[in-house]
Design an enzyme around this catalytic site. Sequence first.
Site, PDB file in Angstrom:
ATOM      1  N   HIS A  22      39.191  38.895  39.980  1.00  0.00           N
ATOM      2  CA  HIS A  22      39.702  39.998  40.802  1.00  0.00           C
ATOM      3  C   HIS A  22      40.896  39.534  41.636  1.00  0.00           C
ATOM      4  O   HIS A  22      41.853  40.280  41.833  1.00  0.00           O
ATOM      5  CB  HIS A  22      38.589  40.523  41.739  1.00  0.00           C
ATOM      6  CG  HIS A  22      37.495  41.233  40.998  1.00  0.00           C
ATOM      7  ND1 HIS A  22      37.115  42.532  41.265  1.00  0.00           N
ATOM      8  CD2 HIS A  22      36.705  40.825  39.975  1.00  0.00           C
ATOM      9  CE1 HIS A  22      36.130  42.883  40.443  1.00  0.00           C
ATOM     10  NE2 HIS A  22      35.870  41.862  39.661  1.00  0.00           N
ATOM     11  N   ASP A 114      40.522  46.589  46.180  1.00  0.00           N
ATOM     12  CA  ASP A 114      39.776  46.427  44.933  1.00  0.00           C
ATOM     13  C   ASP A 114      38.883  47.666  44.796  1.00  0.00           C
ATOM     14  O   ASP A 114      38.146  48.012  45.736  1.00  0.00           O
ATOM     15  CB  ASP A 114      38.923  45.154  45.052  1.00  0.00           C
ATOM     16  CG  ASP A 114      38.394  44.691  43.718  1.00  0.00           C
ATOM     17  OD1 ASP A 114      37.926  45.546  42.942  1.00  0.00           O
ATOM     18  OD2 ASP A 114      38.433  43.479  43.455  1.00  0.00           O
ATOM     19  N   SER A 280      34.631  32.548  34.752  1.00  0.00           N
ATOM     20  CA  SER A 280      34.151  31.971  36.010  1.00  0.00           C
ATOM     21  C   SER A 280      32.711  32.304  36.342  1.00  0.00           C
ATOM     22  O   SER A 280      32.143  31.736  37.271  1.00  0.00           O
ATOM     23  CB  SER A 280      35.055  32.448  37.156  1.00  0.00           C
ATOM     24  OG  SER A 280      34.971  33.854  37.267  1.00  0.00           O
ATOM     25  N   CYS A 333      40.135  24.543  33.404  1.00  0.00           N
ATOM     26  CA  CYS A 333      41.432  24.135  32.857  1.00  0.00           C
ATOM     27  C   CYS A 333      42.516  25.093  33.330  1.00  0.00           C
ATOM     28  O   CYS A 333      42.201  26.168  33.840  1.00  0.00           O
ATOM     29  CB  CYS A 333      41.368  24.123  31.328  1.00  0.00           C
ATOM     30  SG  CYS A 333      41.514  25.773  30.615  1.00  0.00           S
ATOM     31  N   GLN A 335      44.212  27.718  32.273  1.00  0.00           N
ATOM     32  CA  GLN A 335      44.042  28.516  31.040  1.00  0.00           C
ATOM     33  C   GLN A 335      45.358  29.039  30.451  1.00  0.00           C
ATOM     34  O   GLN A 335      45.515  29.084  29.232  1.00  0.00           O
ATOM     35  CB  GLN A 335      43.072  29.669  31.285  1.00  0.00           C
ATOM     36  CG  GLN A 335      42.825  30.505  30.036  1.00  0.00           C
ATOM     37  CD  GLN A 335      41.558  31.318  30.087  1.00  0.00           C
ATOM     38  OE1 GLN A 335      40.473  30.769  30.231  1.00  0.00           O
ATOM     39  NE2 GLN A 335      41.683  32.620  29.968  1.00  0.00           N
ATOM     40  N   TRP A 353      38.199  40.611  31.234  1.00  0.00           N
ATOM     41  CA  TRP A 353      39.425  41.389  31.048  1.00  0.00           C
ATOM     42  C   TRP A 353      40.683  40.539  31.217  1.00  0.00           C
ATOM     43  O   TRP A 353      41.656  40.680  30.486  1.00  0.00           O
ATOM     44  CB  TRP A 353      39.449  42.608  31.976  1.00  0.00           C
ATOM     45  CG  TRP A 353      40.657  43.478  31.762  1.00  0.00           C
ATOM     46  CD1 TRP A 353      41.564  43.849  32.697  1.00  0.00           C
ATOM     47  CD2 TRP A 353      41.084  44.085  30.525  1.00  0.00           C
ATOM     48  NE1 TRP A 353      42.534  44.650  32.135  1.00  0.00           N
ATOM     49  CE2 TRP A 353      42.264  44.809  30.803  1.00  0.00           C
ATOM     50  CE3 TRP A 353      40.592  44.079  29.212  1.00  0.00           C
ATOM     51  CZ2 TRP A 353      42.959  45.528  29.816  1.00  0.00           C
ATOM     52  CZ3 TRP A 353      41.296  44.785  28.234  1.00  0.00           C
ATOM     53  CH2 TRP A 353      42.457  45.495  28.537  1.00  0.00           C
ATOM     54  N   GLU A 358      45.271  37.921  28.758  1.00  0.00           N
ATOM     55  CA  GLU A 358      46.064  36.690  28.641  1.00  0.00           C
ATOM     56  C   GLU A 358      46.247  36.324  27.163  1.00  0.00           C
ATOM     57  O   GLU A 358      47.349  35.999  26.723  1.00  0.00           O
ATOM     58  CB  GLU A 358      45.376  35.555  29.409  1.00  0.00           C
ATOM     59  CG  GLU A 358      45.471  35.739  30.926  1.00  0.00           C
ATOM     60  CD  GLU A 358      44.471  34.894  31.710  1.00  0.00           C
ATOM     61  OE1 GLU A 358      43.833  33.999  31.127  1.00  0.00           O
ATOM     62  OE2 GLU A 358      44.319  35.140  32.919  1.00  0.00           O
ATOM     63  N   ASP A 374      31.852  44.623  31.118  1.00  0.00           N
ATOM     64  CA  ASP A 374      32.864  45.234  30.249  1.00  0.00           C
ATOM     65  C   ASP A 374      33.170  44.422  29.000  1.00  0.00           C
ATOM     66  O   ASP A 374      33.905  44.870  28.124  1.00  0.00           O
ATOM     67  CB  ASP A 374      34.163  45.422  31.048  1.00  0.00           C
ATOM     68  CG  ASP A 374      34.720  44.108  31.594  1.00  0.00           C
ATOM     69  OD1 ASP A 374      33.926  43.180  31.836  1.00  0.00           O
ATOM     70  OD2 ASP A 374      35.953  44.008  31.762  1.00  0.00           O
ATOM     71  N   GLN A 375      32.623  43.199  28.909  1.00  0.00           N
ATOM     72  CA  GLN A 375      33.049  42.283  27.840  1.00  0.00           C
ATOM     73  C   GLN A 375      32.746  42.824  26.441  1.00  0.00           C
ATOM     74  O   GLN A 375      33.507  42.597  25.498  1.00  0.00           O
ATOM     75  CB  GLN A 375      32.389  40.923  28.065  1.00  0.00           C
ATOM     76  CG  GLN A 375      32.847  40.286  29.370  1.00  0.00           C
ATOM     77  CD  GLN A 375      31.868  39.275  29.934  1.00  0.00           C
ATOM     78  OE1 GLN A 375      30.972  38.809  29.240  1.00  0.00           O
ATOM     79  NE2 GLN A 375      32.033  38.926  31.202  1.00  0.00           N
TER      80      GLN A 375
HETATM   81  N1  UDP Z   1      40.482  30.620  33.990  1.00  0.00           N
HETATM   82  C1  UDP Z   1      41.167  29.456  34.249  1.00  0.00           C
HETATM   83  N2  UDP Z   1      40.635  28.283  33.769  1.00  0.00           N
HETATM   84  C2  UDP Z   1      39.482  28.230  33.074  1.00  0.00           C
HETATM   85  C3  UDP Z   1      38.805  29.433  32.800  1.00  0.00           C
HETATM   86  C4  UDP Z   1      39.338  30.617  33.262  1.00  0.00           C
HETATM   87  O1  UDP Z   1      42.218  29.462  34.867  1.00  0.00           O
HETATM   88  O2  UDP Z   1      39.076  27.112  32.715  1.00  0.00           O
HETATM   89  C5  UDP Z   1      41.030  31.890  34.518  1.00  0.00           C
HETATM   90  C6  UDP Z   1      41.525  32.769  33.405  1.00  0.00           C
HETATM   91  O3  UDP Z   1      42.867  32.466  33.100  1.00  0.00           O
HETATM   92  C7  UDP Z   1      41.321  34.165  33.998  1.00  0.00           C
HETATM   93  C8  UDP Z   1      40.184  34.006  34.981  1.00  0.00           C
HETATM   94  O4  UDP Z   1      40.015  32.611  35.174  1.00  0.00           O
HETATM   95  O5  UDP Z   1      42.491  34.579  34.681  1.00  0.00           O
HETATM   96  C9  UDP Z   1      38.873  34.555  34.465  1.00  0.00           C
HETATM   97  O6  UDP Z   1      38.893  35.935  34.489  1.00  0.00           O
HETATM   98  P1  UDP Z   1      38.182  36.816  33.371  1.00  0.00           P
HETATM   99  O7  UDP Z   1      38.391  38.235  33.771  1.00  0.00           O
HETATM  100  O8  UDP Z   1      38.645  36.436  32.032  1.00  0.00           O
HETATM  101  O9  UDP Z   1      36.667  36.404  33.441  1.00  0.00           O
HETATM  102  P2  UDP Z   1      35.588  36.358  34.630  1.00  0.00           P
HETATM  103  O10 UDP Z   1      35.692  35.000  35.215  1.00  0.00           O
HETATM  104  O11 UDP Z   1      35.936  37.441  35.624  1.00  0.00           O
HETATM  105  O12 UDP Z   1      34.301  36.584  33.916  1.00  0.00           O
END
Ligand code: UDP
Length: 455
Positions: A22, A114, A280, A333, A335, A353, A358, A374-375
């Site tokens: 978010h 939000d 996350s 990492c 990402q 999302w 990405e 939502d996945q």
């Molecule tokens: N992300 C990252 N490094 C990682 C895993 C995820 O920087 O090792 C970032 C990714 O680029 C994205 C966010 O964490 O922007 C995760 O958001 P997402 O909506 O995909 O999943 P959520 O964590 O909300 O389930």
Amino acid sequence: MEREQEATLTHIVVLPYPLQGHINPMLQFSKRLATKGLKVTLLTPKSIVESTKGQASSVTFEPIDDDDDSGELIAAETMEAFDERFKAMFSHGLGGLIEKNNSYGYATKLVVYDCILPWAVDIAKQHGIGAAPFITQSCTIAAIYYNLYQERFTLPLQEPEMSLPSLPLLRMDDMPSIISQPASYPFILKVCLEMYHNFHEVNWVFCNSFDKLEEEVVSWISSQWPIKNIGPTIPSMYLDKRLKDDKNYDLSLFKPNVDACMKWLDSKDTSTIVYVSFGSLAALGEEQMEELALGLKRSNKYFLWVVRETETKKLPTNFIKETTERGLVVSWCPQLEVLSHKAVGCFVTHCGWNSTLEALSLGVPMVTMPQWTDQTTNSKFVMDVWKVGIRVKADAKGMVTKEEIELCINEAMGEKREELKRNATKWKKLANEALDEGGSSDKNINEFVEKIMHT
Ligand code: UDP
């Protein structure tokens, strides 16, 4: 008055829910607004702000004391309890910030909140200003929840498939989990419906998507509320490159192993690595984790797997030792750097999302393994609408077996690769165009800035 002067006098306050998925899009949107000259202040818990180390200087961070030194803001309590605590801390903080800014001569014009924090509208109103929700999920998801809110269908679902305005036919397992299994997520369901209570009072509803990606549903939603797609909210240097310093998300709740990841990727040939991450929050069961580990091993491909610290205990004994030749396991990492690296051939993803957008924006084919919320729906679109990925199938017990994982990875890296890559390249181009000068998202942002400066 000069345009520049008007812009700097226009102050926006942005309030994200403190989760990585978010914060990232709302901070990126804030940066875009700041480069147009608006003064933007983003409210976040103090424990998170401290991790910025002075980056993203175009946006001002307002830390709210959250009494938390653990770095695990939410993990220690239930979502309901956190929600209550967050509301108490932040409603007070938001009101205080608006008053403080007034006294400094920076009157706040709008609160961008939000969408899952609809109480922000009441606070904005108490101070005589407007508010606009920001949706961090897709327009499709927002439309599905809105149809439920408007009682176009009721729960539990009676039919195995559902037809909704401007959406493809959705099967039960394509539906967001709060809809297919409402009894399992009563609190999230409540939150996702409550957000619509005051949509009729707002002038803008921002969404992290772009018009061409969800054309039909965007057109339907536009007839319901003032939707403005402003995404994809990916740092500009990965897309339109117009914001020179915008290379990162800047605010990370986890510490990435940058050097280890990049060295590993640099040492491999083009399109030879499978990148695996579940974001996350998602936590696989121990048995599922083992199947995934064995599936990766069986695929015989190189892999880079993000296993968060809290999840590492679920890895099979000796897995890391036995796969050092082929795999690298890290706790977090960078990402975007990973997805844009030429060595990455496909992304095994939970379809959060942000991760989905990405991968689409960077043209990376996906193997989707959705977990919840939502996945499942994002995964349906990745496979059947945008045609940039393959979804793994679970067996009768809900388990995705090692054989299935091996099969899907080998398809995505092998016989299906060319087709998936071709489609992914098309979406990458369209994502770029949306944010280029005059593109649909760029236009939406500019129109908003013009309007807010003159209200
Ligand atoms: N992300 C990252 N490094 C990682 C895993 C995820 O920087 O090792 C970032 C990714 O680029 C994205 C966010 O964490 O922007 C995760 O958001 P997402 O909506 O995909 O999943 P959520 O964590 O909300 O389930």
